[in-house]
Design an enzyme around this catalytic site. Structure first.
Site, PDB file in Angstrom:
ATOM      1  N   TYR A 162      15.686 -16.500   9.108  1.00  0.00           N
ATOM      2  CA  TYR A 162      17.134 -16.601   8.890  1.00  0.00           C
ATOM      3  C   TYR A 162      17.755 -15.215   8.807  1.00  0.00           C
ATOM      4  O   TYR A 162      17.097 -14.246   8.420  1.00  0.00           O
ATOM      5  CB  TYR A 162      17.423 -17.364   7.585  1.00  0.00           C
ATOM      6  CG  TYR A 162      17.219 -18.855   7.751  1.00  0.00           C
ATOM      7  CD1 TYR A 162      18.255 -19.668   8.177  1.00  0.00           C
ATOM      8  CD2 TYR A 162      15.974 -19.436   7.509  1.00  0.00           C
ATOM      9  CE1 TYR A 162      18.074 -21.033   8.358  1.00  0.00           C
ATOM     10  CE2 TYR A 162      15.787 -20.807   7.684  1.00  0.00           C
ATOM     11  CZ  TYR A 162      16.840 -21.596   8.108  1.00  0.00           C
ATOM     12  OH  TYR A 162      16.662 -22.940   8.292  1.00  0.00           O
TER      13      TYR A 162
ATOM     14  N   GLU B 154       6.767 -22.785   6.026  1.00  0.00           N
ATOM     15  CA  GLU B 154       7.127 -21.618   5.186  1.00  0.00           C
ATOM     16  C   GLU B 154       6.151 -21.434   4.027  1.00  0.00           C
ATOM     17  O   GLU B 154       6.541 -21.098   2.912  1.00  0.00           O
ATOM     18  CB  GLU B 154       8.580 -21.759   4.693  1.00  0.00           C
ATOM     19  CG  GLU B 154       9.557 -21.848   5.859  1.00  0.00           C
ATOM     20  CD  GLU B 154      10.998 -22.168   5.454  1.00  0.00           C
ATOM     21  OE1 GLU B 154      11.289 -22.271   4.259  1.00  0.00           O
ATOM     22  OE2 GLU B 154      11.835 -22.315   6.374  1.00  0.00           O
TER      23      GLU B 154
ATOM     24  N   GLU C 267      13.066 -22.544  12.899  1.00  0.00           N
ATOM     25  CA  GLU C 267      14.299 -22.663  12.096  1.00  0.00           C
ATOM     26  C   GLU C 267      15.007 -21.337  12.185  1.00  0.00           C
ATOM     27  O   GLU C 267      14.371 -20.275  12.071  1.00  0.00           O
ATOM     28  CB  GLU C 267      14.004 -22.906  10.605  1.00  0.00           C
ATOM     29  CG  GLU C 267      13.715 -24.330  10.239  1.00  0.00           C
ATOM     30  CD  GLU C 267      13.571 -24.528   8.727  1.00  0.00           C
ATOM     31  OE1 GLU C 267      14.309 -23.883   7.943  1.00  0.00           O
ATOM     32  OE2 GLU C 267      12.707 -25.325   8.332  1.00  0.00           O
TER      33      GLU C 267
END
Ligand code: BMA
Length: 392
Positions: free
Chosen positions: A275, A204, A309
């Protein structure tokens, strides 16, 4: 009148041909027309790494491996230490199968700590990795390294990278951190051999929340840090059980996936973390857009790619998953699956079920339990038993 010698010759020829075909098929070459020899970061990578790479390739032709961070280390209302003789998992409790991918985080190993940032003892972590691998599971490791400049955690964004590369003042200190990472990663063994680990450091980096991320570290420094890490682990400490993953966070409109890319010789798998912050439309768009971009780059470079993720997130709310306001209890089938089906990713990793309020995977009694069970039955969602049935 028949010729006995001719008959015998024909039969012999048939036996030889059948025999040859049988032997040929049973000795399928490691590389073939479909699976070409990959150019791994580590030319001395262990046989187990090569097998894992091949496995990731072949399973991506059937679907995607479903992963869970800290799957067997703890879950909602339990931790491994309470059930030392049992391998427990929130996923298993719902679907009677384990995840295919097991994520772990080695934050704290650089300091020589006994436990990681989330209280998982490194000895336990190692045992859980070995157990998962022995059952056919795939291990991936992230590293929320402390800030080497301030000794605070990875979210301390004080610039540090320029001091741990080149002639920087903290080079030696950081080298000792890398040596500890190396010792740990090499120590995870099954039947005397190091188990293959998918290593995903400095993730990230296009977000602003880690010391190795933008703008706390520019792309030139980042690439130098990454390459230095590879040189140290691979060449200096001779860690040969790693597959390296580059994983930016979801792309904002002006982001270039390749901005921090350390180079083809330093990356094995292209990843991305995305996400759902309570906005299914935005999330779906990101997943489709970003995975599309990665797929093109990966195909061109003959690399694997993954959703490294994911999960649906509501920050700061401990009991969000049992609330009436829970956004979409069919999120796995309504939102996630249609967007990653046929995407070509090798795996998707759901983040952890921390007892302190972070929950990205349902558990028994969760509002999405039924939805998750249905997701597990989707043809492309591959759990442990599924990947163990794939021939490669
Ligand atoms: C982050 C958060 C933290 C955790 C860290 C390492 O994404 O989940 O709470 O400590 O990962 O697992």
């Amino acid at each position: 009148m028949g010729c006995k010698i001719c008959d015998f010759q024909k039969r012999l020829a048939t036996i030889l041909i059948v025999g040859f075909i049988t032997i040929f098929n049973s000795c399928k070459p490691f590389y073939n027309m479909v699976y070409k020899k990959p150019l791994l970061v580590d030319t001395k990578a262990s046989k187990q790494v090569k097998i894992l790479h091949k496995k990731l390739f072949y399973l991506s032709k059937e679907g995607f491996a479903v992963g869970h961070q800290d799957a067997t280390a703890y879950g909602i209302g339990w931790k491994h230490a309470d059930f030392p003789n049992l391998i427990k998992s929130d996923v298993y409790d719902m679907v009677e199968d384990f995840p295919a991918v097991y994520g772990f985080d080695i934050s704290g190993i650089e300091l020589g700590n006994a436990n990681n940032i989330d209280g998982v003892p490194f000895n336990t972590m190692k045992a859980l990795m070995v157990d998962a691998y022995s059952k056919g599971g795939i291990i991936t490791v992230s590293w929320h390294a402390d800030n080497p400049k301030t000794n605070s955690n990875s979210w301390d964004t004080t610039p540090a990278v320029n001091e741990i590369i080149g002639e920087g003042a903290l080079v030696e200190k950081y080298e000792s951190w890398l040596s500890k990472v190396a010792v740990f990663l090499k120590s995870v063994k099954h039947k005397g051999r190091e188990i293959p680990i998918i290593f995903r450091p400095y993730h990230e980096m296009n977000g602003g929340w880690f010391w190795w991320g933008n703008p706390n570290c520019n792309s030139i420094e980042y690439i130098q840090l990454w390459r230095h890490t590879v040189y140290s682990l691979r060449d200096k400490y001779e860690v040969h059980n790693l597959i390296y993953v580059y994983a930016p966070n979801k792309l904002n409109p002006n982001d270039d996936y390749m901005e921090y890319y350390p180079g083809d010789r330093f990356v094995d798998v292209l990843g991305i973390d995305i996400y759902d912050f309570q906005n299914a439309v935005e999330y779906s768009n990101s997943v489709v857009n970003d995975l599309g971009i990665i797929k093109n780059i990966a195909n061109e470079k003959y690399k694997l790619y993954a959703l490294t993720e994911t999960g649906i997130h509501k920050s700061g709310d401990i009991n969000w998953f049992i609330e009436a306001s829970y956004p979409d209890q069919n999120w796995f089938n309504n939102v996630l699956y249609p967007n990653i089906e046929n995407s070509g990713i090798s795996w998707v990793l759901f983040w952890r079920n921390g007892c302190g309020g972070e929950q990205y995977m349902p558990n028994k009694a969760h509002k999405s339990e039924a939805d998750f069970k249905a997701f597990a039955k989707q043809p492309q969602a591959l759990f442990l038993k599924d990947i163990n049935n794939i021939k490669y």
